[in-house]
Write a protein that holds these residues in place. Structure first.
Motif, PDB file in Angstrom:
ATOM      1  N   ILE A   7      18.359   6.808   9.022  1.00 61.76           N
ATOM      2  CA  ILE A   7      19.198   5.612   9.167  1.00 61.76           C
ATOM      3  C   ILE A   7      18.615   4.539   8.251  1.00 61.76           C
ATOM      4  O   ILE A   7      17.473   4.108   8.448  1.00 61.76           O
ATOM      5  CB  ILE A   7      19.206   5.126  10.628  1.00 61.76           C
ATOM      6  CG1 ILE A   7      19.662   6.266  11.558  1.00 61.76           C
ATOM      7  CG2 ILE A   7      20.105   3.895  10.779  1.00 61.76           C
ATOM      8  CD1 ILE A   7      19.371   6.019  13.027  1.00 61.76           C
ATOM      9  N   ALA A   8      19.385   4.152   7.241  1.00 60.39           N
ATOM     10  CA  ALA A   8      18.876   3.205   6.245  1.00 60.39           C
ATOM     11  C   ALA A   8      19.435   1.805   6.476  1.00 60.39           C
ATOM     12  O   ALA A   8      20.614   1.629   6.795  1.00 60.39           O
ATOM     13  CB  ALA A   8      19.247   3.678   4.843  1.00 60.39           C
ATOM     14  N   TYR A   9      18.547   0.838   6.306  1.00 60.63           N
ATOM     15  CA  TYR A   9      18.909  -0.578   6.402  1.00 60.63           C
ATOM     16  C   TYR A   9      18.459  -1.301   5.156  1.00 60.63           C
ATOM     17  O   TYR A   9      17.374  -1.023   4.623  1.00 60.63           O
ATOM     18  CB  TYR A   9      18.215  -1.235   7.609  1.00 60.63           C
ATOM     19  CG  TYR A   9      18.976  -1.061   8.890  1.00 60.63           C
ATOM     20  CD1 TYR A   9      19.775  -2.087   9.394  1.00 60.63           C
ATOM     21  CD2 TYR A   9      18.923   0.130   9.587  1.00 60.63           C
ATOM     22  CE1 TYR A   9      20.499  -1.919  10.561  1.00 60.63           C
ATOM     23  CE2 TYR A   9      19.639   0.307  10.759  1.00 60.63           C
ATOM     24  CZ  TYR A   9      20.431  -0.733  11.241  1.00 60.63           C
ATOM     25  OH  TYR A   9      21.145  -0.552  12.382  1.00 60.63           O
ATOM     26  N   LEU A  10      19.285  -2.230   4.699  1.00 57.96           N
ATOM     27  CA  LEU A  10      18.863  -3.130   3.639  1.00 57.96           C
ATOM     28  C   LEU A  10      17.918  -4.141   4.265  1.00 57.96           C
ATOM     29  O   LEU A  10      18.122  -4.561   5.413  1.00 57.96           O
ATOM     30  CB  LEU A  10      20.070  -3.853   3.035  1.00 57.96           C
ATOM     31  CG  LEU A  10      21.078  -2.952   2.321  1.00 57.96           C
ATOM     32  CD1 LEU A  10      22.315  -3.744   1.945  1.00 57.96           C
ATOM     33  CD2 LEU A  10      20.456  -2.309   1.087  1.00 57.96           C
ATOM     34  N   ALA A  11      16.881  -4.531   3.539  1.00 60.18           N
ATOM     35  CA  ALA A  11      15.912  -5.485   4.067  1.00 60.18           C
ATOM     36  C   ALA A  11      15.390  -6.362   2.938  1.00 60.18           C
ATOM     37  O   ALA A  11      15.377  -5.959   1.779  1.00 60.18           O
ATOM     38  CB  ALA A  11      14.750  -4.742   4.731  1.00 60.18           C
ATOM     39  N   LYS A  12      14.983  -7.536   3.310  1.00 63.61           N
ATOM     40  CA  LYS A  12      14.353  -8.458   2.365  1.00 63.61           C
ATOM     41  C   LYS A  12      12.848  -8.412   2.581  1.00 63.61           C
ATOM     42  O   LYS A  12      12.381  -8.392   3.721  1.00 63.61           O
ATOM     43  CB  LYS A  12      14.840  -9.898   2.601  1.00 63.61           C
ATOM     44  CG  LYS A  12      16.275 -10.122   2.146  1.00 63.61           C
ATOM     45  CD  LYS A  12      16.315 -10.456   0.679  1.00 63.61           C
ATOM     46  CE  LYS A  12      17.736 -10.670   0.197  1.00 63.61           C
ATOM     47  NZ  LYS A  12      18.092  -9.804  -0.906  1.00 63.61           N
ATOM     48  N   TYR A  13      12.105  -8.415   1.483  1.00 61.32           N
ATOM     49  CA  TYR A  13      10.650  -8.514   1.537  1.00 61.32           C
ATOM     50  C   TYR A  13      10.326  -9.956   1.908  1.00 61.32           C
ATOM     51  O   TYR A  13      10.805 -10.884   1.274  1.00 61.32           O
ATOM     52  CB  TYR A  13      10.073  -8.148   0.165  1.00 61.32           C
ATOM     53  CG  TYR A  13       8.611  -8.453   0.015  1.00 61.32           C
ATOM     54  CD1 TYR A  13       7.669  -7.669   0.671  1.00 61.32           C
ATOM     55  CD2 TYR A  13       8.184  -9.504  -0.776  1.00 61.32           C
ATOM     56  CE1 TYR A  13       6.314  -7.946   0.539  1.00 61.32           C
ATOM     57  CE2 TYR A  13       6.833  -9.775  -0.916  1.00 61.32           C
ATOM     58  CZ  TYR A  13       5.913  -8.996  -0.258  1.00 61.32           C
ATOM     59  OH  TYR A  13       4.574  -9.267  -0.385  1.00 61.32           O
ATOM     60  N   SER A  14       9.536 -10.145   2.941  1.00 56.08           N
ATOM     61  CA  SER A  14       9.199 -11.485   3.395  1.00 56.08           C
ATOM     62  C   SER A  14       7.841 -11.904   2.824  1.00 56.08           C
ATOM     63  O   SER A  14       7.762 -12.799   2.003  1.00 56.08           O
ATOM     64  CB  SER A  14       9.206 -11.523   4.923  1.00 56.08           C
ATOM     65  OG  SER A  14       8.825 -12.779   5.393  1.00 56.08           O
ATOM     66  N   HIS A  15       6.760 -11.244   3.269  1.00 58.13           N
ATOM     67  CA  HIS A  15       5.434 -11.552   2.717  1.00 58.13           C
ATOM     68  C   HIS A  15       4.427 -10.479   3.117  1.00 58.13           C
ATOM     69  O   HIS A  15       4.728  -9.609   3.920  1.00 58.13           O
ATOM     70  CB  HIS A  15       4.955 -12.943   3.160  1.00 58.13           C
ATOM     71  CG  HIS A  15       4.754 -13.048   4.648  1.00 58.13           C
ATOM     72  ND1 HIS A  15       5.749 -13.441   5.498  1.00 58.13           N
ATOM     73  CD2 HIS A  15       3.686 -12.773   5.438  1.00 58.13           C
ATOM     74  CE1 HIS A  15       5.302 -13.433   6.746  1.00 58.13           C
ATOM     75  NE2 HIS A  15       4.053 -13.015   6.736  1.00 58.13           N
ATOM     76  N   GLY A  16       3.256 -10.615   2.535  1.00 61.72           N
ATOM     77  CA  GLY A  16       2.177  -9.665   2.805  1.00 61.72           C
ATOM     78  C   GLY A  16       1.768  -8.929   1.543  1.00 61.72           C
ATOM     79  O   GLY A  16       2.563  -8.760   0.625  1.00 61.72           O
ATOM     80  N   GLU A  17       0.504  -8.530   1.521  1.00 60.71           N
ATOM     81  CA  GLU A  17      -0.050  -7.773   0.398  1.00 60.71           C
ATOM     82  C   GLU A  17       0.075  -6.293   0.746  1.00 60.71           C
ATOM     83  O   GLU A  17      -0.400  -5.861   1.793  1.00 60.71           O
ATOM     84  CB  GLU A  17      -1.528  -8.152   0.243  1.00 60.71           C
ATOM     85  CG  GLU A  17      -2.193  -7.557  -0.974  1.00 60.71           C
ATOM     86  CD  GLU A  17      -1.961  -8.384  -2.229  1.00 60.71           C
ATOM     87  OE1 GLU A  17      -2.102  -7.790  -3.314  1.00 60.71           O
ATOM     88  OE2 GLU A  17      -1.659  -9.576  -2.127  1.00 60.71           O
ATOM     89  N   ILE A  18       0.731  -5.514  -0.107  1.00 62.31           N
ATOM     90  CA  ILE A  18       0.941  -4.097   0.189  1.00 62.31           C
ATOM     91  C   ILE A  18      -0.378  -3.339   0.149  1.00 62.31           C
ATOM     92  O   ILE A  18      -1.115  -3.410  -0.833  1.00 62.31           O
ATOM     93  CB  ILE A  18       1.950  -3.469  -0.797  1.00 62.31           C
ATOM     94  CG1 ILE A  18       3.331  -4.110  -0.603  1.00 62.31           C
ATOM     95  CG2 ILE A  18       2.012  -1.948  -0.605  1.00 62.31           C
ATOM     96  CD1 ILE A  18       4.393  -3.636  -1.589  1.00 62.31           C
ATOM     97  N   ARG A  19      -0.687  -2.631   1.245  1.00 67.23           N
ATOM     98  CA  ARG A  19      -1.825  -1.698   1.276  1.00 67.23           C
ATOM     99  C   ARG A  19      -1.302  -0.400   1.883  1.00 67.23           C
ATOM    100  O   ARG A  19      -0.633  -0.411   2.910  1.00 67.23           O
ATOM    101  CB  ARG A  19      -3.005  -2.272   2.050  1.00 67.23           C
ATOM    102  CG  ARG A  19      -2.707  -2.646   3.461  1.00 67.23           C
ATOM    103  CD  ARG A  19      -3.947  -3.103   4.229  1.00 67.23           C
ATOM    104  NE  ARG A  19      -3.829  -2.870   5.646  1.00 67.23           N
ATOM    105  CZ  ARG A  19      -2.810  -3.249   6.423  1.00 67.23           C
ATOM    106  NH1 ARG A  19      -1.777  -3.857   5.910  1.00 67.23           N
ATOM    107  NH2 ARG A  19      -2.792  -3.003   7.714  1.00 67.23           N
TER     108      ARG A  19
END
Length: 131
Positions: A84-96
């Protein structure tokens, strides 16, 4: 009858309109293949809540799912999944990375250049047609 596992996937866009994709690390099923990040939906959890939790756990980032994108069922032989796919906005945070060994922010027209996990392919096609 095989059991069906419900999995949520986030199609996350940044401010430049690029989409976040991640490659499954060795030791995971579909290792080396790219996917839209997400994970298994737990009992009594909505797909949106699952995505917020999974992206916090797996990548250390905060996202805001805002619209259903599509469903796709895929039979992997030992298991059937409903993605089940949803569109989403990146809000914040450093990707690890935890479950992945690489990630990229990519343009829609470049999505077809990657080797995708089979359940994600229909979403790649839909996104590529909209570019």
């Amino acid at each position: 009858m095989k059991r069906m596992i419900e999995v949520a996937a986030a199609i996350i866009e940044n401010e430049q309109g690029q989409i976040l994709i991640a490659r499954r690390r060795n030791g995971k099923s579909q290792a080396g293949m790219w996917e839209f990040p997400g994970g298994k939906i737990e009992t009594d959890e909505t797909p949106e809540a699952c995505l917020i939790r999974e992206l916090r756990e797996e990548m250390g980032i905060k996202i805001e799912p805002y619209a259903w994108f599509g469903d796709n069922e895929h039979d992997y032989g030992t298991v059937r999944i409903k993605l089940i796919a949803y569109l989403a906005k990146y809000s914040h945070g450093e990707i690890r990375l935890v479950d992945h060994d690489e990630y990229r922010w990519t343009n829609r027209e470049e999505l077809g250049e990657y080797e995708w996990a089979p359940a994600d392919v229909p979403f790649v096609v839909q996104l590529s047609e909209k570019s």
